[in-house]
Design a protein around this motif. Structure first.
Motif, short mmCIF file in Angstrom:
data_model
loop_
_atom_site.label_atom_id
_atom_site.label_comp_id
_atom_site.label_asym_id
_atom_site.label_seq_id
_atom_site.Cartn_x
_atom_site.Cartn_y
_atom_site.Cartn_z
N GLY A 38 0.82 -1.19 0.00
CA GLY A 38 0.00 0.00 0.00
C GLY A 38 0.86 1.25 0.00
N ALA A 39 0.25 2.37 0.36
CA ALA A 39 0.99 3.63 0.42
C ALA A 39 2.17 3.50 1.37
N THR A 40 3.32 4.01 0.93
CA THR A 40 4.55 3.90 1.71
C THR A 40 5.01 5.28 2.13
N LYS A 41 5.25 5.46 3.43
CA LYS A 41 5.82 6.68 3.96
C LYS A 41 7.09 6.29 4.72
N THR A 42 8.19 6.94 4.39
CA THR A 42 9.47 6.57 4.98
C THR A 42 10.20 7.80 5.50
N LEU A 43 10.73 7.69 6.70
CA LEU A 43 11.60 8.72 7.28
C LEU A 43 12.98 8.11 7.46
#
Length: 220
Positions: free
Chosen positions: A164-169
């Motif tokens: 799904g949607a990927t958010k990475t820091l």
């Protein structure tokens, strides 16, 4: 049902029996990558545009299990366009980022069945973005922090890429431990959005990825 081979049709599309599996031969292809770059060294500005052509593949395949058959699977690597940039925004401070647009909706994977080619992917076009800041703390130490986002509708996705949607820091640092040696350390945290696959309705929920890495580099 088509005969006794357990192939089904959904809205006119052939779907493979879930008890089958496919063995695909090795296959390679050649595609073009080209682009352009622009630089202004006085402000550390660099912009690079890269374009990748799609690559079509015809792959000998044999299915085994509920719907045994032999034939040619079709697949392709989608075309893409990437824009990478960096620029100085203050003394010893660099802003950098990337925009990437990938086209996969017309590049599905299809495998042979007794009823014809069955599509086993539901790839869609997409875009990903990243933005970060790098800072030189001293002649020996520099650090960076960046964010990445790859969006998704949260609806049906491909069984071959159930993400799904990927958010990475991400955070990282580089330290010169000697005149000819650098130690780099970094890590990232990436929560993934909940998804449901398009064909067999498999769900993926509450997923996250944590990555840590280190590199010791010597120059001679």
């Amino acid at each position: 049902l088509v005969g006794s081979e357990m192939c089904i049709r959904d809205s006119g599309n052939v779907l493979p029996d879930v008890t089958s599996h496919w063995e695909l031969s090795k296959k390679s292809g050649i595609g073009a990558i080209y682009g352009a770059a622009y630089e202004m060294p006085e402000i550390a500005l660099r912009v690079v545009l890269t374009i990748e052509d799609d690559i079509d593949l015809a792959i000998p395949a044999t299915s085994k299990g509920g719907a045994a058959s032999t034939g040619t699977a079709t697949a392709s690597i989608g075309d893409a366009m990437s824009l990478n940039f960096q620029t100085g925004i203050a003394e010893d401070t660099l802003l950098f980022g990337n925009i990437r647009r990938s086209s996969w909706a017309d590049n599905q994977v299809k495998v042979p069945t007794p009823a014809g080619l069955a599509q086993v992917s539901s790839f869609s076009d997409g875009a990903a973005y990243s933005l970060g800041i790098g800072r030189k703390i001293s002649d020996d130490l520099s650090v960076s922090i960046s964010g990445f986002y790859d969006g998704s509708s949260g609806g049906a996705v491909s069984e071959l890429a159930p993400t799904g949607a990927t958010k990475t820091l991400s955070v990282g640092g580089k330290y010169a431990i000697a005149d000819n040696a650098d130690l780099s350390i970094g890590g990232s945290y990436s929560p993934r959005g909940d998804v449901l696959t398009g064909t067999y309705k498999a769900s993926l929920t509450d997923s996250e990825v944590i990555s840590l890495g280190a590199k010791l580099a010597f120059s001679f």
